[in-house]
Enzyme design. Sequence first.
Site, PDB file in Angstrom:
ATOM      1  N   SER A 160     -27.235   8.828  15.056  1.00 36.40           N
ATOM      2  CA  SER A 160     -28.214   9.116  16.109  1.00 36.40           C
ATOM      3  C   SER A 160     -29.483   9.676  15.472  1.00 36.40           C
ATOM      4  CB  SER A 160     -27.619  10.138  17.085  1.00 36.40           C
ATOM      5  OG  SER A 160     -28.641  10.676  17.900  1.00 36.40           O
ATOM      6  N   TYR A 187     -23.894  18.184  18.992  1.00 33.64           N
ATOM      7  CA  TYR A 187     -23.966  16.723  18.815  1.00 33.64           C
ATOM      8  C   TYR A 187     -24.894  16.406  17.640  1.00 33.64           C
ATOM      9  CZ  TYR A 187     -24.991  11.809  19.970  1.00 33.64           C
ATOM     10  OH  TYR A 187     -25.154  10.440  19.926  1.00 33.64           O
TER      11      TYR A 187
HETATM   12  N1  LIG Z   1     -26.143   5.683  24.371  1.00 34.74           N
HETATM   13  C1  LIG Z   1     -27.086   6.176  23.593  1.00 34.74           C
HETATM   14  O1  LIG Z   1     -28.246   6.389  24.015  1.00 34.74           O
HETATM   15  C2  LIG Z   1     -26.782   6.496  22.143  1.00 34.74           C
HETATM   16  C3  LIG Z   1     -27.864   6.864  21.318  1.00 34.74           C
HETATM   17  C4  LIG Z   1     -27.610   7.155  19.982  1.00 34.74           C
HETATM   18  C5  LIG Z   1     -26.327   7.082  19.487  1.00 34.74           C
HETATM   19  N2  LIG Z   1     -25.285   6.715  20.305  1.00 34.74           N
HETATM   20  C6  LIG Z   1     -23.938   6.636  19.732  1.00 34.74           C
HETATM   21  O2  LIG Z   1     -23.393   5.364  19.999  1.00 34.74           O
HETATM   22  C7  LIG Z   1     -21.972   5.465  20.110  1.00 34.74           C
HETATM   23  C8  LIG Z   1     -21.499   4.800  21.408  1.00 34.74           C
HETATM   24  O3  LIG Z   1     -22.043   5.542  22.498  1.00 34.74           O
HETATM   25  P1  LIG Z   1     -22.102   4.986  23.994  1.00 34.74           P
HETATM   26  O4  LIG Z   1     -23.411   5.373  24.530  1.00 34.74           O
HETATM   27  O5  LIG Z   1     -21.666   3.566  24.036  1.00 34.74           O
HETATM   28  O6  LIG Z   1     -21.010   5.945  24.688  1.00 34.74           O
HETATM   29  P2  LIG Z   1     -19.895   5.679  25.812  1.00 34.74           P
HETATM   30  O7  LIG Z   1     -20.274   4.582  26.730  1.00 34.74           O
HETATM   31  O8  LIG Z   1     -19.619   7.026  26.389  1.00 34.74           O
HETATM   32  O9  LIG Z   1     -18.641   5.187  24.945  1.00 34.74           O
HETATM   33  C9  LIG Z   1     -17.996   6.062  24.055  1.00 34.74           C
HETATM   34  C10 LIG Z   1     -16.691   5.448  23.592  1.00 34.74           C
HETATM   35  O10 LIG Z   1     -16.031   6.391  22.725  1.00 34.74           O
HETATM   36  C11 LIG Z   1     -14.695   6.573  23.169  1.00 34.74           C
HETATM   37  N3  LIG Z   1     -14.256   7.935  22.841  1.00 34.74           N
HETATM   38  C12 LIG Z   1     -14.775   9.090  23.293  1.00 34.74           C
HETATM   39  N4  LIG Z   1     -14.088  10.121  22.800  1.00 34.74           N
HETATM   40  C13 LIG Z   1     -13.089   9.603  22.024  1.00 34.74           C
HETATM   41  C14 LIG Z   1     -12.043  10.154  21.255  1.00 34.74           C
HETATM   42  N5  LIG Z   1     -11.803  11.483  21.184  1.00 34.74           N
HETATM   43  N6  LIG Z   1     -11.228   9.330  20.579  1.00 34.74           N
HETATM   44  C15 LIG Z   1     -11.423   8.004  20.642  1.00 34.74           C
HETATM   45  N7  LIG Z   1     -12.380   7.402  21.348  1.00 34.74           N
HETATM   46  C16 LIG Z   1     -13.207   8.213  22.045  1.00 34.74           C
HETATM   47  C17 LIG Z   1     -14.758   6.311  24.676  1.00 34.74           C
HETATM   48  O11 LIG Z   1     -13.520   5.902  25.237  1.00 34.74           O
HETATM   49  P3  LIG Z   1     -12.502   6.971  25.938  1.00 34.74           P
HETATM   50  O12 LIG Z   1     -13.355   7.962  26.687  1.00 34.74           O
HETATM   51  O13 LIG Z   1     -11.631   6.138  26.800  1.00 34.74           O
HETATM   52  O14 LIG Z   1     -11.781   7.592  24.800  1.00 34.74           O
HETATM   53  C18 LIG Z   1     -15.729   5.145  24.730  1.00 34.74           C
HETATM   54  O15 LIG Z   1     -15.062   3.934  24.485  1.00 34.74           O
HETATM   55  C19 LIG Z   1     -21.652   6.955  20.023  1.00 34.74           C
HETATM   56  O16 LIG Z   1     -21.258   7.285  18.723  1.00 34.74           O
HETATM   57  C20 LIG Z   1     -22.973   7.615  20.350  1.00 34.74           C
HETATM   58  O17 LIG Z   1     -23.075   8.903  19.790  1.00 34.74           O
HETATM   59  C21 LIG Z   1     -25.501   6.419  21.629  1.00 34.74           C
END
Ligand SMILES: NC(=O)c1ccc[n+]([C@@H]2O[C@H](COP(=O)([O-])OP(=O)(O)OC[C@H]3O[C@@H](n4cnc5c(N)ncnc54)[C@H](OP(=O)(O)O)[C@@H]3O)[C@@H](O)[C@H]2O)c1
Length: 256
Positions: A153, A166
């Site tokens: 991030s 975070y």
């Molecule tokens: N969205 C953004 O703006 C953004 C920006 C920068 C970076 N990112 C990064 O991109 C990645 C994906 O984010 P996203 O936005 O797609 O988030 P999301 O829609 O909330 O998806 C997160 C995923 O991680 C899984 N997860 C959460 N806690 C977990 C655990 N303890 N063990 C195993 N799996 C777990 C969740 O499934 P369950 O809850 O079912 O476990 C879900 O499949 C993350 O690393 C995030 O930090 C996102």
Amino acid sequence: MLMLSAADLLIFVIKSRKMKIKNHTVLITGGTSGIGRELARALAKDNRVIVTGRSEQRLTEARKDGLTAWNCDLTVPRQIEALVVKLEQEFPQLDILINNAGIQFNYNLLETPSSYEKINREITTNLTGTIHLTQLLLPLLSTKPSTIINLTSALGTVPKSDGLVYSAGKAGLRNFTAGLRKVLRNKSVRVLEIIPPVTDTRMTAERGENKMPVDELVRIILRQWERGYQLIAPGKVKFLLLLQRSLPGLADRLIG
Ligand SMILES: NC(=O)c1ccc[n+]([C@@H]2O[C@H](COP(=O)([O-])OP(=O)(O)OC[C@H]3O[C@@H](n4cnc5c(N)ncnc54)[C@H](OP(=O)(O)O)[C@@H]3O)[C@@H](O)[C@H]2O)c1
């Protein structure tokens, strides 16, 4: 003045290589929602994809999409170890690991002091569990040409006031990614980093507008990955990284 470093120039040169992401076996942690789910759906057209997550409902939906979907909570070491054993037995050809799973809690430490458990859960999901899984998979991945991709991030470079834990976890993951690249220098394992801009997923559901649609992000990721980028930082992220190097105070004010 914005200056390009030698690393930026090297990445620019590396970009010219092109390859199709096809016939691979891919593990995507957190591949049941948001960026991970969209990546899984796109990659499943030409590759075998295994996704992991915790929610049984989301795992069931992934299976309906034709994916192999396994439960694995990254905060539980024995579940990570069991996942690795299962992969060794059922998918020894695994050659792409996408460390995507993550969580984000938004609060100001001054206003809302956090419990040790909450801090630990965020750091363990975003960093410790990811490192544990990666190191356990290295023997499998390093026996063949492979790719490890970490979703970090911009907050790992410019911390956000109401997301310090975070930000700290993602800073650690950014550093781990760079270090892993050094360690694997003489192996046939490539290490990529993806820094998404604010993207419209469950994680950002409470954020306002100006979010990148997840399908648009994944299209950019796949295009840049196929072109051989080592750092994929779409949209405003690249600008923020450059700003942080040249005008760090301004970058801090922009993030808040
Ligand atoms: N969205 C953004 O703006 C953004 C920006 C920068 C970076 N990112 C990064 O991109 C990645 C994906 O984010 P996203 O936005 O797609 O988030 P999301 O829609 O909330 O998806 C997160 C995923 O991680 C899984 N997860 C959460 N806690 C977990 C655990 N303890 N063990 C195993 N799996 C777990 C969740 O499934 P369950 O809850 O079912 O476990 C879900 O499949 C993350 O690393 C995030 O930090 C996102």
